[in-house]
Design a protein around this motif. Structure first.
Motif, short mmCIF file in Angstrom:
data_model
loop_
_atom_site.label_atom_id
_atom_site.label_comp_id
_atom_site.label_asym_id
_atom_site.label_seq_id
_atom_site.Cartn_x
_atom_site.Cartn_y
_atom_site.Cartn_z
N GLN A 1 0.80 -1.14 0.12
CA GLN A 1 0.02 0.04 0.05
C GLN A 1 0.86 1.29 0.17
N TRP A 2 2.15 1.20 0.33
CA TRP A 2 3.04 2.35 0.45
C TRP A 2 3.37 2.63 -0.83
N SER B 1 0.17 3.94 -2.83
CA SER B 1 -0.37 5.20 -2.15
C SER B 1 0.53 6.46 -2.72
N ASN B 2 1.88 6.26 -2.76
CA ASN B 2 2.88 7.02 -3.31
C ASN B 2 3.13 7.21 -4.73
N ARG C 1 14.99 4.21 9.07
CA ARG C 1 13.71 4.89 8.49
C ARG C 1 12.96 4.08 7.78
N PHE D 1 11.33 0.88 9.95
CA PHE D 1 10.62 1.28 11.02
C PHE D 1 9.48 1.98 10.45
N THR D 2 9.35 2.90 9.53
CA THR D 2 8.39 3.78 9.10
C THR D 2 7.70 3.60 7.92
N GLU D 3 8.41 2.59 7.09
CA GLU D 3 7.62 2.35 5.56
C GLU D 3 7.47 1.13 5.32
N CYS D 4 7.39 0.24 6.55
CA CYS D 4 6.83 -1.22 6.27
C CYS D 4 5.92 -1.56 7.59
N ASN D 5 4.84 -1.96 7.29
CA ASN D 5 3.91 -2.46 8.58
C ASN D 5 4.19 -3.81 8.89
N ILE D 6 4.93 -4.71 8.03
CA ILE D 6 5.02 -6.05 8.17
C ILE D 6 3.64 -6.75 8.19
N CYS D 7 3.04 -6.25 7.13
CA CYS D 7 1.69 -6.75 7.23
C CYS D 7 1.59 -8.31 6.21
N ARG E 1 15.37 -4.99 11.36
CA ARG E 1 14.78 -4.16 12.84
C ARG E 1 15.63 -4.36 14.07
#
Lengths: 161, 288
Positions: free
Chosen positions: B77-78, B81-82, B118, B121-127, B148
């Motif tokens: 989704q990143w 969305s971008n 960065r 931690f802030t661009e992956c949700n481990i979904c 991580r």
């Protein structure tokens, strides 16, 4: 931990509510059903990894009159974008909301007024999208849904005064 | 939760010195910007050896099987969305973090560690959505998790995540709630709920029950209405249930897992498990 087989079952409340509804221990009052259009967000942990998708749909169909699916749904759902610890990163909230435009588009495409989000973490993510893109929807948990729609026997209601 | 749009529209731009195409708005986070100043090449190499040093078969299988087809990009989704920016694709995230580290054998400077932290931690949700679309079913999130862990060993973690981890170390829940506060909150919710349902009870530490319910620590702290809603549902359905107050292990959220602090993580899980086993519960229901 010393146990090869866990001596108890571990479950999400959604799965437990499903058991209560199916076994008839909890009844839904047809008069109290939610009339507004609702949609359901599928949390990654319980849907993609534990496969509870159909159980959650059963609960929603029992309690709501107008249920609309998001597309894609079930195990192909998009993440709420608050997973993996992002829900706690306050400095990064707008970054997080920008990174999930697809979810906002997905919610708007259903035309629903209520998004049922059965996960605290996902609620944080969906709320930050709602605030960032100014979506005209609100979030709801399963517990709120069931408390509002369940049938409460007469003798359990408190006395007047 | 109110978010101010004015402060969030960042004007300054961060450009990575390693990857020319990695351009992002500048966001100040003390956990990343301040901690990288303390790093030395020796420390970085030591952390690299601890995480990637053994080059296990699992890491090798994932890194060597990937054929860079880019199917995972469409799943993220990143990326979608971008405006389909290739630096947000899962394969790019792995390439810029784990592959870069392994290519340089851990001999990198603090600038790259910032980029890596960065990204993971802030661009992956481990979904796990990317693994679902990978033709080989490679566990991409496993690699992100390893990176991580590498960042955690160096202490380069977004401030709020690290802060919550330390809260878990000290109190075993994420909101600094003491046992007496917790018990007091449960009594208060029981009292409030009695006006809506006759003789509402929130049982504590009852043995041989059907269900043990573990809340999220934010529930007694900021969303106490969840507790009496659950109590009402269980009372109406006639479920024999209980909540745990006998020791500190009652919070079912596990934030140390996200930064791969294995020690604190297993302490929490073990505590919850032992509590449920001691009460001889048949089912353990965690919060929504």
């Amino acid at each position: 931990m010393g146990y090869k087989e866990i001596p108890f079952e571990v479950m999400h409340p959604g799965e437990f509510y499903y058991e209560l509804l199916v076994s008839g221990r909890l009844k839904i009052d047809p008069a109290k059903k939610i009339k507004e259009p609702v949609t359901l967000h599928d949390p990654c942990n319980v849907i993609r990894r534990a496969g509870a998708a159909e159980k959650f749909r059963y609960i929603v169909e029992q309690t709501c009159e107008d249920f609309r699916e998001m597309y894609p749904n079930r195990e192909h759902n998009f993440c709420c974008n608050a997973g993996g610890g992002l829900s706690s990163l306050v400095q990064w909230y707008s970054h997080e909301a920008r990174g999930n435009r697809v979810k906002a588009e997905q919610i708007m495409a259903t035309g629903a007024k209520i998004v049922i989000v059965p996960c605290h973490n996902c609620t944080t993510g969906i709320k930050s999208i709602i605030n960032y893109y100014k979506l005209p929807v609100k979030t709801m948990f399963f517990d709120e849904l069931l408390v509002n729609t369940m049938y409460i026997p007469e003798e359990m209601l408190p006395e007047e005064g | 939760m109110a978010i101010k749009l004015e402060i969030s529209e960042e004007k300054e731009v961060y450009r990575s010195s390693y990857f020319p195409e990695y351009v992002r708005p500048k966001i100040y986070d003390p956990g990343l910007d301040e901690t990288i100043k303390r790093l030395t090449p020796e420390k970085i190499e030591k952390a690299y050896q601890a995480v990637f040093g053994k080059e296990t078969a699992r890491i090798k299988a994932i890194v060597e099987t990937c054929i860079h087809c880019g199917l995972c990009a469409e799943a993220c989704q990143w990326y979608l969305s971008n405006d389909r920016d290739p630096t947000y694709a899962p394969v790019a995230k792995v390439k810029m973090t784990a592959w870069e580290l392994m290519k340089r054998k851990g001999k990198v400077d603090a600038g790259l560690v910032y980029d890596i932290a960065r990204i993971v931690f802030t661009e992956c949700n481990i979904c796990h959505r990317c693994s679902l679309y990978c033709p080989f079913g490679l566990d991409i999130t496993f690699i992100i998790g390893l990176v991580r862990r590498f960042c955690f060993l160096l202490g380069v973690v977004p401030q709020r995540m690290f802060d919550q981890n330390q809260t878990f170390m000290a109190t075993a829940n994420q909101v600094w709630m003491s046992q007496s506060d917790y018990i007091d909150t449960l009594f208060w919710r029981e009292e409030e709920g009695m006006y809506e349902l006759k003789n509402l009870r929130i049982p504590m530490d009852k043995e041989g029950v059907e269900v043990v319910w573990f809340p999220l620590a934010a529930e007694p702290k900021t969303g106490p209405y969840h507790i009496d809603r659950i109590a009402k549902i269980f009372q109406v359905a006639g479920v024999d249930w209980t909540m745990v107050t006998m020791n500190d292990y009652w919070d079912s959220s596990n934030m140390p897992m996200f930064i791969r602090d294995f020690f604190t993580m297993q302490r929490i899980v073990k505590g919850l498990y032992e509590n449920a086993a001691r009460l001889r519960a048949k089912k353990l229901v965690l919060t929504e």
